[in-house]
Scaffold this motif. Sequence first.
Motif, PDB file in Angstrom:
ATOM      1  N   UNK A  72       0.670  -1.353  -0.205  1.00  0.00           N
ATOM      2  CA  UNK A  72       0.345   0.146  -0.175  1.00  0.00           C
ATOM      3  C   UNK A  72       0.667   1.113  -0.199  1.00  0.00           C
ATOM      4  N   UNK A  73       2.459   0.977   0.359  1.00  0.00           N
ATOM      5  CA  UNK A  73       3.320   2.576   0.058  1.00  0.00           C
ATOM      6  C   UNK A  73       3.023   3.411  -1.034  1.00  0.00           C
ATOM      7  N   UNK A  74       3.479   4.492  -1.483  1.00  0.00           N
ATOM      8  CA  UNK A  74       3.550   4.538  -2.744  1.00  0.00           C
ATOM      9  C   UNK A  74       5.269   4.688  -3.759  1.00  0.00           C
ATOM     10  N   UNK A  75       5.422   4.151  -4.542  1.00  0.00           N
ATOM     11  CA  UNK A  75       6.136   3.463  -5.228  1.00  0.00           C
ATOM     12  C   UNK A  75       6.467   4.625  -6.450  1.00  0.00           C
ATOM     13  N   UNK A  76       7.858   4.759  -6.377  1.00  0.00           N
ATOM     14  CA  UNK A  76       8.627   6.044  -7.375  1.00  0.00           C
ATOM     15  C   UNK A  76       8.059   4.841  -8.593  1.00  0.00           C
ATOM     16  N   UNK A  77       8.045   6.187  -9.273  1.00  0.00           N
ATOM     17  CA  UNK A  77       8.417   5.863 -10.583  1.00  0.00           C
ATOM     18  C   UNK A  77       9.550   5.841 -11.782  1.00  0.00           C
ATOM     19  N   UNK A  78       9.968   6.933 -11.406  1.00  0.00           N
ATOM     20  CA  UNK A  78      11.489   6.552 -11.899  1.00  0.00           C
ATOM     21  C   UNK A  78      12.517   7.029 -10.448  1.00  0.00           C
ATOM     22  N   UNK A  79      13.923   6.144 -10.237  1.00  0.00           N
ATOM     23  CA  UNK A  79      14.573   6.524  -9.166  1.00  0.00           C
ATOM     24  C   UNK A  79      16.131   6.104  -9.955  1.00  0.00           C
ATOM     25  N   UNK A  80      17.007   7.287  -9.242  1.00  0.00           N
ATOM     26  CA  UNK A  80      18.406   7.121 -10.184  1.00  0.00           C
ATOM     27  C   UNK A  80      19.436   7.107  -8.494  1.00  0.00           C
ATOM     28  N   UNK A  81      20.319   5.874  -8.021  1.00  0.00           N
ATOM     29  CA  UNK A  81      21.279   5.770  -7.445  1.00  0.00           C
ATOM     30  C   UNK A  81      22.524   5.094  -7.066  1.00  0.00           C
ATOM     31  N   UNK A 262      15.707  -3.003   4.540  1.00  0.00           N
ATOM     32  CA  UNK A 262      14.160  -2.642   3.862  1.00  0.00           C
ATOM     33  C   UNK A 262      14.386  -1.299   5.247  1.00  0.00           C
ATOM     34  N   UNK A 263      14.379  -0.333   4.552  1.00  0.00           N
ATOM     35  CA  UNK A 263      14.316   1.038   4.800  1.00  0.00           C
ATOM     36  C   UNK A 263      14.380   1.976   4.091  1.00  0.00           C
ATOM     37  N   UNK A 264      13.443   3.159   4.548  1.00  0.00           N
ATOM     38  CA  UNK A 264      12.557   4.556   3.750  1.00  0.00           C
ATOM     39  C   UNK A 264      13.806   5.206   4.001  1.00  0.00           C
ATOM     40  N   UNK A 265      13.592   5.735   2.195  1.00  0.00           N
ATOM     41  CA  UNK A 265      14.314   7.324   1.326  1.00  0.00           C
ATOM     42  C   UNK A 265      13.724   7.758   0.773  1.00  0.00           C
ATOM     43  N   UNK A 266      12.957   9.019   0.831  1.00  0.00           N
ATOM     44  CA  UNK A 266      13.049   9.614   0.212  1.00  0.00           C
ATOM     45  C   UNK A 266      11.349   9.392   0.265  1.00  0.00           C
ATOM     46  N   UNK A 267      10.728   8.710   1.620  1.00  0.00           N
ATOM     47  CA  UNK A 267       9.333   8.405   1.369  1.00  0.00           C
ATOM     48  C   UNK A 267       8.952   7.497   0.449  1.00  0.00           C
ATOM     49  N   UNK A 288      32.971 -20.896  -0.924  1.00  0.00           N
ATOM     50  CA  UNK A 288      31.501 -19.895   0.221  1.00  0.00           C
ATOM     51  C   UNK A 288      31.780 -18.813  -1.091  1.00  0.00           C
ATOM     52  N   UNK A 289      30.878 -17.991  -2.047  1.00  0.00           N
ATOM     53  CA  UNK A 289      31.295 -16.849  -2.322  1.00  0.00           C
ATOM     54  C   UNK A 289      29.442 -16.013  -1.267  1.00  0.00           C
ATOM     55  N   UNK A 290      30.658 -14.390  -1.484  1.00  0.00           N
ATOM     56  CA  UNK A 290      29.329 -13.663  -1.258  1.00  0.00           C
ATOM     57  C   UNK A 290      29.045 -12.073  -0.973  1.00  0.00           C
ATOM     58  N   UNK A 291      28.057 -12.149  -1.882  1.00  0.00           N
ATOM     59  CA  UNK A 291      28.147 -10.655  -2.575  1.00  0.00           C
ATOM     60  C   UNK A 291      27.195  -9.434  -2.006  1.00  0.00           C
ATOM     61  N   UNK A 292      28.152  -8.741  -1.587  1.00  0.00           N
ATOM     62  CA  UNK A 292      26.850  -7.279  -0.827  1.00  0.00           C
ATOM     63  C   UNK A 292      27.012  -6.094  -2.502  1.00  0.00           C
ATOM     64  N   UNK A 293      26.025  -5.918  -1.902  1.00  0.00           N
ATOM     65  CA  UNK A 293      24.986  -5.154  -2.924  1.00  0.00           C
ATOM     66  C   UNK A 293      24.308  -3.807  -1.360  1.00  0.00           C
ATOM     67  N   UNK A 294      24.360  -2.688  -1.898  1.00  0.00           N
ATOM     68  CA  UNK A 294      24.732  -1.302  -1.004  1.00  0.00           C
ATOM     69  C   UNK A 294      24.730  -0.107  -1.965  1.00  0.00           C
ATOM     70  N   UNK A 295      23.705   0.091  -1.504  1.00  0.00           N
ATOM     71  CA  UNK A 295      22.646   1.491  -2.966  1.00  0.00           C
ATOM     72  C   UNK A 295      22.966   3.230  -1.488  1.00  0.00           C
ATOM     73  N   UNK A 296      22.659   3.799  -2.548  1.00  0.00           N
ATOM     74  CA  UNK A 296      23.161   5.078  -1.439  1.00  0.00           C
ATOM     75  C   UNK A 296      22.700   6.044  -2.539  1.00  0.00           C
ATOM     76  N   UNK A 297      22.707   7.494  -1.686  1.00  0.00           N
ATOM     77  CA  UNK A 297      22.619   8.512  -3.229  1.00  0.00           C
ATOM     78  C   UNK A 297      21.367   8.420  -3.559  1.00  0.00           C
ATOM     79  N   UNK A 298      19.573   7.963  -3.022  1.00  0.00           N
ATOM     80  CA  UNK A 298      18.812   8.261  -3.931  1.00  0.00           C
ATOM     81  C   UNK A 298      18.298   8.972  -4.442  1.00  0.00           C
ATOM     82  N   UNK A 299      18.056   8.983  -6.025  1.00  0.00           N
ATOM     83  CA  UNK A 299      16.594  10.597  -5.725  1.00  0.00           C
ATOM     84  C   UNK A 299      16.093  10.163  -6.552  1.00  0.00           C
ATOM     85  N   UNK A 300      14.845  11.052  -7.066  1.00  0.00           N
ATOM     86  CA  UNK A 300      13.223   9.677  -7.369  1.00  0.00           C
ATOM     87  C   UNK A 300      12.883  11.270  -8.148  1.00  0.00           C
TER      88      UNK A 300
END
Length: 322
Positions: A72-81, A262-267, A288-300
């Motif tokens: 039910x939460x809003x979803x961005x139509x576009x995003x850059x990060x 999960x966290x909330x950024x910019x709503x 064993x392989x471990x892959x970490x993906x860290x996202x930052x600098x979100x703009x909508x």
Amino acid sequence: MRFRTSSSGLPGSPPTDPSETDDALARIQRMVKRSLSAAAVGIALLFAMLGTTPAPPSAEEFYARAVTQMRSHPEPSFATYDASIGGLNCTVEKAGFTCTLGKSTAESEAPFSIDLRQGDGRVALHRDGRSVVFGDSTFLNATWPGVDALIRHGFTGMGNASRPAPPPARPDAAPSSPPVIAVVSTLSVANYNVYDGGAATCPNGDGGHALRLAARRDPLRFPLTGATVNVRSGDLCALRFNANVNAAGGLVGATSGAQIELKIVGGYDVTNERFDIDLRAVGIAVKHFSINVAYSDFIFPKAIAPQVFVMPAPASEPHGKP
């Protein structure tokens, strides 16, 4: 013999001021009210002990409500990060990028710039002047629809653009308490056994409650094995997916897992991700392989130029070949 009678009616008592009598009656009334209030509290506690308060939801209901609330939460139509990927050795090639499992280097861990178009799930990956466009991708989609696609379709390769349209809400339905029967039909809850996992902690430190899930069938289609719900907000704050793949009659295989925070950024709901891959042979773990993906600098932004998401035409076959 005669006794002197006071105004209070007691033999030998001194005369009493009428105002004092009124004060005494007022004190008695206050005492009676306090006693009745205490009795009411005691009765309420007794009923609570006897189980007349509403029963807590089942583990299945708790999970269904959390996922429905997320949807039910809003979803961005576009995003850059930006995305920093550790555990993959990514190099720039003429045609774009090549990423292989292995120890990453400082150069390969340089962040990628990502553009996302939610309508068709296209992701454009940029670094060092090169770009690659993925069609309907769940990997590197750092928003809730990418996670929702995994919940709906698992590791079957179906992306978030294949999501069915949500059913129209009933006018009389309370948004904070959706009917469980309605959400079960859209959540794949019927394909899981859901168990209470006890108290847990969300990645941001908030108190959470853990749930364990086991697919009743087709674990590649329904790979969700764990979920943590923030007890304060009711939102999902962490998810765990697992999948086992076997070959050669089970002699070789791989186990993969995805831990999503999960966290909330910019709503909007956004993610960080960790993937673990274990290779085995004859039942023995060999790598064993471990892959970490860290996202930052979100703009909508409200829009991103369409040409950013143009995919190259497939290479044509040379003449003379079928």
